[in-house]
Design an enzyme around this catalytic site. Structure first.
Site, mmCIF file in Angstrom:
data_model
loop_
_atom_site.group_PDB
_atom_site.id
_atom_site.type_symbol
_atom_site.label_atom_id
_atom_site.label_comp_id
_atom_site.label_asym_id
_atom_site.label_seq_id
_atom_site.Cartn_x
_atom_site.Cartn_y
_atom_site.Cartn_z
ATOM 1 N N HIS A 62 -13.343 -5.458 41.212
ATOM 2 C CA HIS A 62 -11.837 -4.974 40.316
ATOM 3 C C HIS A 62 -11.590 -5.616 38.872
ATOM 4 O O HIS A 62 -11.061 -5.448 38.324
ATOM 5 C CB HIS A 62 -10.604 -5.782 41.437
ATOM 6 C CG HIS A 62 -10.850 -7.405 42.153
ATOM 7 N ND1 HIS A 62 -10.401 -8.208 42.343
ATOM 8 C CD2 HIS A 62 -11.339 -8.067 40.701
ATOM 9 C CE1 HIS A 62 -10.647 -9.065 42.237
ATOM 10 N NE2 HIS A 62 -11.210 -9.774 41.659
ATOM 11 N N HIS A 63 -12.910 -6.452 38.670
ATOM 12 C CA HIS A 63 -13.442 -6.939 37.111
ATOM 13 C C HIS A 63 -13.662 -5.294 36.779
ATOM 14 O O HIS A 63 -14.391 -5.827 35.330
ATOM 15 C CB HIS A 63 -14.536 -7.721 37.090
ATOM 16 C CG HIS A 63 -14.140 -8.673 37.719
ATOM 17 N ND1 HIS A 63 -13.514 -10.487 37.243
ATOM 18 C CD2 HIS A 63 -14.026 -9.805 39.526
ATOM 19 C CE1 HIS A 63 -12.993 -11.066 37.762
ATOM 20 N NE2 HIS A 63 -13.719 -11.105 39.312
ATOM 21 N N HIS A 88 -16.844 -13.013 41.514
ATOM 22 C CA HIS A 88 -15.990 -13.526 41.801
ATOM 23 C C HIS A 88 -15.494 -14.454 42.770
ATOM 24 O O HIS A 88 -15.160 -15.258 42.942
ATOM 25 C CB HIS A 88 -15.724 -12.097 42.513
ATOM 26 C CG HIS A 88 -13.799 -11.885 42.625
ATOM 27 N ND1 HIS A 88 -12.750 -12.467 41.933
ATOM 28 C CD2 HIS A 88 -13.031 -13.009 43.750
ATOM 29 C CE1 HIS A 88 -11.880 -12.762 42.315
ATOM 30 N NE2 HIS A 88 -11.861 -12.806 43.642
ATOM 31 N N LYS A 95 -2.167 -19.897 53.966
ATOM 32 C CA LYS A 95 -2.425 -20.937 53.475
ATOM 33 C C LYS A 95 -1.565 -21.769 52.744
ATOM 34 O O LYS A 95 -0.182 -22.497 52.910
ATOM 35 C CB LYS A 95 -3.380 -20.974 52.378
ATOM 36 C CG LYS A 95 -5.270 -20.748 52.918
ATOM 37 C CD LYS A 95 -5.632 -22.049 51.895
ATOM 38 C CE LYS A 95 -6.973 -21.963 52.902
ATOM 39 N NZ LYS A 95 -6.773 -22.568 53.146
ATOM 40 N N THR A 121 -4.504 -16.029 51.635
ATOM 41 C CA THR A 121 -3.655 -16.898 51.299
ATOM 42 C C THR A 121 -2.867 -17.397 51.104
ATOM 43 O O THR A 121 -1.917 -18.410 50.738
ATOM 44 C CB THR A 121 -4.410 -16.454 49.267
ATOM 45 O OG1 THR A 121 -5.957 -15.767 49.384
ATOM 46 C CG2 THR A 121 -3.604 -17.332 48.217
ATOM 47 N N SER A 164 -4.927 -30.013 50.492
ATOM 48 C CA SER A 164 -4.509 -29.282 52.572
ATOM 49 C C SER A 164 -4.761 -31.646 52.744
ATOM 50 O O SER A 164 -3.972 -31.638 54.307
ATOM 51 C CB SER A 164 -5.847 -28.859 53.566
ATOM 52 O OG SER A 164 -4.848 -27.655 52.609
ATOM 53 N N ASP A 204 -24.544 -41.662 54.558
ATOM 54 C CA ASP A 204 -25.056 -41.337 53.004
ATOM 55 C C ASP A 204 -25.154 -39.523 53.581
ATOM 56 O O ASP A 204 -24.681 -39.530 55.127
ATOM 57 C CB ASP A 204 -26.038 -41.660 52.377
ATOM 58 C CG ASP A 204 -26.196 -41.616 51.439
ATOM 59 O OD1 ASP A 204 -26.029 -41.111 50.049
ATOM 60 O OD2 ASP A 204 -26.507 -42.718 50.342
ATOM 61 N N HIS A 257 -16.146 -22.591 26.083
ATOM 62 C CA HIS A 257 -15.534 -22.589 26.357
ATOM 63 C C HIS A 257 -15.183 -23.062 27.932
ATOM 64 O O HIS A 257 -15.022 -23.482 28.333
ATOM 65 C CB HIS A 257 -13.814 -22.404 25.798
ATOM 66 C CG HIS A 257 -12.954 -22.483 26.672
ATOM 67 N ND1 HIS A 257 -12.032 -23.709 26.586
ATOM 68 C CD2 HIS A 257 -11.993 -22.208 27.275
ATOM 69 C CE1 HIS A 257 -11.242 -23.673 27.866
ATOM 70 N NE2 HIS A 257 -10.864 -22.690 27.724
ATOM 71 N N SER A 270 -29.106 -26.901 39.921
ATOM 72 C CA SER A 270 -27.795 -28.409 40.802
ATOM 73 C C SER A 270 -26.995 -27.756 41.913
ATOM 74 O O SER A 270 -26.919 -28.425 42.764
ATOM 75 C CB SER A 270 -27.758 -28.547 39.278
ATOM 76 O OG SER A 270 -26.817 -29.421 39.846
ATOM 77 N N SER A 271 -26.405 -26.845 41.860
ATOM 78 C CA SER A 271 -25.588 -26.163 42.469
ATOM 79 C C SER A 271 -25.954 -25.760 43.852
ATOM 80 O O SER A 271 -25.483 -26.119 45.102
ATOM 81 C CB SER A 271 -24.619 -24.942 42.064
ATOM 82 O OG SER A 271 -24.091 -25.250 41.042
ATOM 83 N N GLU A 331 -17.542 -17.029 42.363
ATOM 84 C CA GLU A 331 -17.656 -18.244 41.906
ATOM 85 C C GLU A 331 -16.114 -19.068 42.033
ATOM 86 O O GLU A 331 -15.528 -19.755 41.858
ATOM 87 C CB GLU A 331 -18.149 -17.624 40.588
ATOM 88 C CG GLU A 331 -17.805 -19.505 39.656
ATOM 89 C CD GLU A 331 -18.751 -20.648 39.739
ATOM 90 O OE1 GLU A 331 -19.636 -20.489 40.685
ATOM 91 O OE2 GLU A 331 -18.589 -21.364 39.604
ATOM 92 N N TYR A 379 -13.654 -18.087 43.906
ATOM 93 C CA TYR A 379 -13.352 -19.317 45.188
ATOM 94 C C TYR A 379 -13.995 -20.442 45.453
ATOM 95 O O TYR A 379 -13.666 -21.167 46.201
ATOM 96 C CB TYR A 379 -13.931 -17.881 46.288
ATOM 97 C CG TYR A 379 -12.245 -17.086 46.073
ATOM 98 C CD1 TYR A 379 -11.386 -16.985 46.582
ATOM 99 C CD2 TYR A 379 -13.080 -16.031 46.085
ATOM 100 C CE1 TYR A 379 -10.038 -16.516 45.803
ATOM 101 C CE2 TYR A 379 -12.590 -14.476 45.885
ATOM 102 C CZ TYR A 379 -10.857 -14.768 45.730
ATOM 103 O OH TYR A 379 -10.163 -14.296 45.291
ATOM 104 N N TRP A 420 -18.841 -16.144 28.344
ATOM 105 C CA TRP A 420 -19.303 -16.058 29.583
ATOM 106 C C TRP A 420 -20.105 -15.246 30.740
ATOM 107 O O TRP A 420 -21.130 -15.490 31.665
ATOM 108 C CB TRP A 420 -18.247 -17.564 30.771
ATOM 109 C CG TRP A 420 -18.001 -16.837 31.169
ATOM 110 C CD1 TRP A 420 -16.892 -15.856 30.858
ATOM 111 C CD2 TRP A 420 -17.367 -16.835 32.983
ATOM 112 N NE1 TRP A 420 -16.331 -15.575 32.518
ATOM 113 C CE2 TRP A 420 -16.923 -16.239 33.549
ATOM 114 C CE3 TRP A 420 -19.052 -17.011 34.063
ATOM 115 C CZ2 TRP A 420 -16.380 -15.707 35.236
ATOM 116 C CZ3 TRP A 420 -18.681 -17.375 35.112
ATOM 117 C CH2 TRP A 420 -17.769 -16.447 35.811
ATOM 118 N N ARG A 432 -8.378 -9.937 25.238
ATOM 119 C CA ARG A 432 -8.567 -11.368 25.055
ATOM 120 C C ARG A 432 -9.366 -11.326 23.704
ATOM 121 O O ARG A 432 -9.942 -9.873 23.150
ATOM 122 C CB ARG A 432 -9.424 -11.388 25.935
ATOM 123 C CG ARG A 432 -8.455 -11.120 27.606
ATOM 124 C CD ARG A 432 -9.455 -11.800 28.647
ATOM 125 N NE ARG A 432 -10.609 -12.395 28.803
ATOM 126 C CZ ARG A 432 -10.810 -12.934 29.870
ATOM 127 N NH1 ARG A 432 -10.680 -12.424 30.953
ATOM 128 N NH2 ARG A 432 -11.649 -14.150 30.325
#
Lengths: 291, 615
Positions: B311-312, B262, B340, B337, B277, B113, B84, B178-179, B264, B266, B148, B459
């Site tokens: 922080h993880h 992390h 924004k 943040t 925006s 293009d 998931h 790909s990314s 990722e 953002y 994951w 979890r």
């Protein structure tokens, strides 16, 4: 607490501002064209916001960092009770080096005394978490972690593994049983004594089956059984639960467990020994005797 | 007014290796290099994977609807939550933003293009291949069951003997290709192909956020690529980077993973902020408030995103000094943040706000992201986080960012740009009802998880005991999940309906601000009849108000140059996919895959520019 108060207050303020702006400036007759005042921004307002947000964060950060350092060691580290916590797939081994006592899945502690737990794992990463007593701390291979806490009220506290550790991560539960000082000493004494050999015939048959089938993994002090893979069963009958806190400790649950451990705890490393009903009953009689 | 264009006659004979010319039929989609068609391919494929990930989520919620349920077993549950997360992050949300970026960025910056059209097609096909490889593991012995985050040493051969983790590693490596190629392409496109006059500080904010996102991808993905390679070597060759018995350090995986993991977050949220925006000014009829600060705060978020990974890991025993440092850097992210959010409110302030469906999703984004943001600040308090960490509080927090943030932004963007892409309008009335269903279902699913987490529910548990008292909020969350799924299904149905019979629209149905609204809906294959030149931010909007900010470039004497289709991006990807299966099942297949990939790279390099041009 400061964090929660500041966060909630700023959240309500910001959400209120957002709600007000949406309502006040909605398109309606008389407001069909945007007022283009300050249209591209307002440097003073923006600078003030940056400074304001930073100051607000400092009000959270300073007390938090203080707590972090203050709480890293117990105030009276010399007199703390030391226990060793070892995580295994999927159960907990607790031992008290100063008393020579080892048990599983139920950690007995005295009330009002700081406890320093030394956390290790023998397989994958686990995390020791008893929410009402302390935050969690991971058990990591090739690393020893420490966690200190103190229970201020006698009672039973639930906990469970908080780091995903494989099939039965959800079934790696534990209980912390907090006694008064005197009751804790009684418990230690009872754990230090060894159960006498059983008298009834069925339990004696159970001893025979146990010594034949179970000793590679389990220890019962005072007998030849000294396996180290599974939980120490010297006083298994004195525990409230079976299978890492999954089942109440009753003869019928013990039988279910012996008949097919994987049906109760998926992936359990205790093999299904294919015991006959007679063997299961004999073993149950014996294990019930190990108070 | 369409200008005359025709396909020139072939100048010489066609050979079997000549570049393909298909513009229709399945071979046309297979060989296309048109950024708009590739964007549509990205979008459809990502929506399909969103459904797959959504079904996985519903199975998870069914299993947790009550205590001690046995709807799926422990092992299946563990595979479900692993897939998931992997599916939603890498196969749904990231590629959906890639879809918008593909379709919109050349239009937003006034280009024909992207900079590397074939690399763009290659990025799509490797995304598809990675998704196929990952999901095929369900039918080939079981998907990965390690989460994951795949923490070592649960991923070692000893504790995870099946192929599931290997499929996961190889799938992620292909998605990394790909990314990375996609990010490289956007980076060069945005820097080099802007319309004349479009200085960096006149760049539409979505393009700015994609530029920053591309930099994050280019810096973060190499880390996970290396980590995955080390893990693959441990599992396949017997190296001992994470092997405990040989003195390897499982904790190293966590550092490597979160140095990628992390940023990722953002990578997922910055494009969403960009979409919002664009939409807020369009529906407030006001320019974006504090545009320069919006740009710099995006860059600051991206930069700070690389300084907070531990922080993880507040519960891994790093000690108070390291925890304090990472708590401070994490709190620091709240500054840009917060800027924004205040600037978005500033954009609304004094405007004339039309609450059309895209605007509803955009305002939903801000309010839901606020909740996710504030629970994030609570996690930054390292001492308190030892309670919240790995509990359902965290599950609530990041779904408020991933759905409340990213998915709201995606649906906002989808509804906003749908008329541009299809020339038709989605229904406003139905759209409103679907929005409120989505909004309610989302909050019913995830708000209760805050309570569950504070009540001690960890979890990644497939079951819980009735005595814990968690059943009420779990049942509420399960009901919410089905409401959420129903609203998404209705959204897709409305999308399909509008595609066939939505009301036709002109170039600029929203009275919007950016260049894509200056061309036809849908845009022609060459995007703009004459390439635009701009002299301000919001040039199109200001031109509509009568300003002299937008002009047409003179036609180039050689006519329009459009990239030619090619077989090789898809062929090369096929080689990579065969090679990945070969690594698991057969050395011969691996060699065939490798040869096909190498052959395709040569073909790609030497096929030439093609024989035809639009003139």
């Amino acid at each position: 607490m400061v964090t929660v108060v500041v966060c909630t207050a700023v959240f309500l303020l910001t959400a209120g501002l957002l709600g007000y702006a949406i309502w006040r400036y909605r398109a309606r007759p008389g407001n069909m064209v945007a007022k283009l005042r300050h249209m591209h921004g307002n440097p003073r307002l923006e600078a003030a916001l940056i400074i304001g947000v930073t100051l607000l964060l400092l009000t959270i950060a300073i007390p938090n960092i203080r707590v972090l350092f203050a709480a890293s060691e117990p105030p009276d580290v010399e007199n703390a009770l030391r226990v060793e916590v070892v995580g295994k797939q999927w159960w907990w081994k607790f031992s008290y080096p100063s008393f020579g006592v080892e048990t599983a899945n139920e950690l007995h502690l005295p009330v009002g005394r700081a406890v320093v737990a030394e956390l290790r794992t023998e397989d994958v990463i686990h995390s020791f978490w008893v929410p009402k007593l302390a935050g969690k701390m991971d058990l990591i291979p090739n690393k020893i972690n420490h966690l200190w806490f103190q229970a201020d009220k006698p009672g039973v506290y639930y906990g469970q593994c908080a780091e995903f550790c494989g099939s039965s991560h959800a079934n790696m539960r534990l209980r912390v049983i907090v006694h008064t000082e005197a009751a804790f000493e009684d418990w230690i004494k009872s754990q230090q004594t060894v159960a006498e050999a059983p008298a009834e015939a069925s339990a004696q048959e159970g001893v025979r089956v146990f010594q034949e089938r179970c000793t590679a993994c389990h220890t019962v002090a005072g007998t030849a059984a000294n396996g180290k893979i599974g939980p120490n069963l010297t006083h298994v009958a004195s525990r409230q639960t079976l299978a890492a806190g999954l089942l109440p400790n009753s003869p019928s649950n013990l039988q279910r467990w012996l008949q097919n451990p994987q049906a109760i705890k998926p992936g359990s490393l205790m093999p299904n020994l294919g015991l006959s009903e007679a063997e299961v009953n004999a073993l149950t009689a014996y294990l019930q005797h190990l108070k | 007014m369409a200008i005359a264009h025709e396909v020139a006659q072939p100048r010489s004979r066609r050979y079997w290796w000549s570049r393909p010319t298909h513009t229709t039929g399945w071979l046309g989609w297979f060989t296309t290099v048109d950024h708009k068609r590739i964007g549509i391919l990205y979008g459809i494929t990502a929506f399909a994977f969103l459904i797959v990930g959504g079904v996985e989520a519903l199975l998870i919620r069914l299993q947790l609807a009550g205590p001690d349920l046995h709807i799926v077993g422990a092992e299946t549950y563990n595979q479900l939550f692993t897939m998931h997360a992997t599916t939603m992050i890498f196969l749904a949300v990231m590629p959906m933003f890639a879809a918008f970026a593909n379709y919109m960025i050349p239009l937003l910056i006034g280009a024909r293009d992207v900079a590397f059209p074939r690399l763009n097609a290659f990025g799509y096909f490797t995304f598809l291949a990675g998704g196929i490889l990952l999901n095929s593991s369900w039918f080939l012995g079981g998907a990965s069951n390690a989460g994951w985050f795949a923490y070592a040493n649960l991923t070692s051969r000893q504790f995870n003997p099946g192929f599931g983790v290997d499929f996961w590693i190889l799938g992620l490596q292909i998605l990394g290709i790909s990314s990375t190629t996609g990010a490289l392409n956007f980076f060069v496109t945005i820097l080099n192909m802007r319309a004349p006059g479009m200085a960096m500080m006149r760049l539409p904010i979505f393009a700015w956020m994609m530029l920053i996102t591309s930099v994050l991808i280019l810096l973060a993905f190499p880390v996970i690529t290396i980590a995955l390679l080390l893990l693959l070597l441990d599992r396949m060759v017997g190296t001992t980077f994470f092997e405990v018995a040989s003195g390897g350090m499982p904790i190293l995986w966590q550092h490597l993973f979160w140095v990628f993991g992390h940023p990722e977050v953002y990578i997922i949220i910055l494009p969403g902020m960009g979409v919002i925006s664009e939409i807020l000014p369009a529906f407030s009829r006001k320019p974006l408030f504090g545009y320069p600060l919006m740009v710099f705060s995006g860059a600051a978020i991206g930069f700070l995103g690389f300084t907070v990974w531990s922080h993880h890991m507040f519960t891994t025993g790093l000690g108070p000094m390291a925890n304090a440092a990472f708590a401070l850097t994490t709190m620091a992210i709240a500054v840009p943040t917060g800027i924004k959010i205040f600037n978005w409110i500033g954009t609304l302030w004094g405007g004339s706000i039309r609450l059309r469906v895209p605007m509803l999703y955009a305002l939903g984004f801000i309010s839901m992201f606020l909740i996710g943001g504030f629970s994030g600040i609570m996690h930054a308090a390292a001492a308190a986080d030892t309670q919240q960490h790995d509990s359902y509080f965290v599950v609530a927090h990041f779904h408020y960012v991933m759905i409340g943030g990213a998915l709201f932004a995606l649906l906002a963007g989808m509804t906003y740009w749908f008329p541009k892409i299809t020339g038709r309008m989605m229904s406003e009335a139905r759209g409103r009802r679907i929005f409120w269903l989505f909004f309610g279902g989302f909050n019913l699913t995830f708000f209760p998880m805050h309570f569950l987490g504070l009540d001690g529910m960890p979890r990644r548990i497939y079951t819980y005991s009735a005595e814990m008292g968690w059943q009420f909020w779990n049942l509420a969350a399960t009901i919410g999940a089905f409401v959420l799924a129903a609203s998404l299904l209705l959204y897709i149905i409305e999308l399909c309906r509008a595609l066939r019979s939505g009301a036709p629209v002109g170039n600029d149905p929203w009275d919007a601000r950016t260049l894509e609204w200056s061309t036809t809906s849908p845009p022609p294959v060459y995007n703009f009849e004459r390439l635009p030149a701009v002299s301000s931010l919001d040039a199109f909007w200001e031109a509509k108000q009568g300003a002299d900010t937008l002009s047409d470039m003179p036609e180039h004497e050689a006519g329009m140059h459009l990239p030619q289709p090619s077989y090789f991006p898809a062929l090369c990807t096929l080689g990579i996919l065969l090679g990945a299966y070969g690594l698991l099942y057969s050395g011969i297949l691996a060699m065939v895959g490798l040869l096909l990939a190498v052959f395709s790279i040569y073909g790609w390099a030497f096929e030439g520019v093609g024989q035809e041009e639009l003139v």
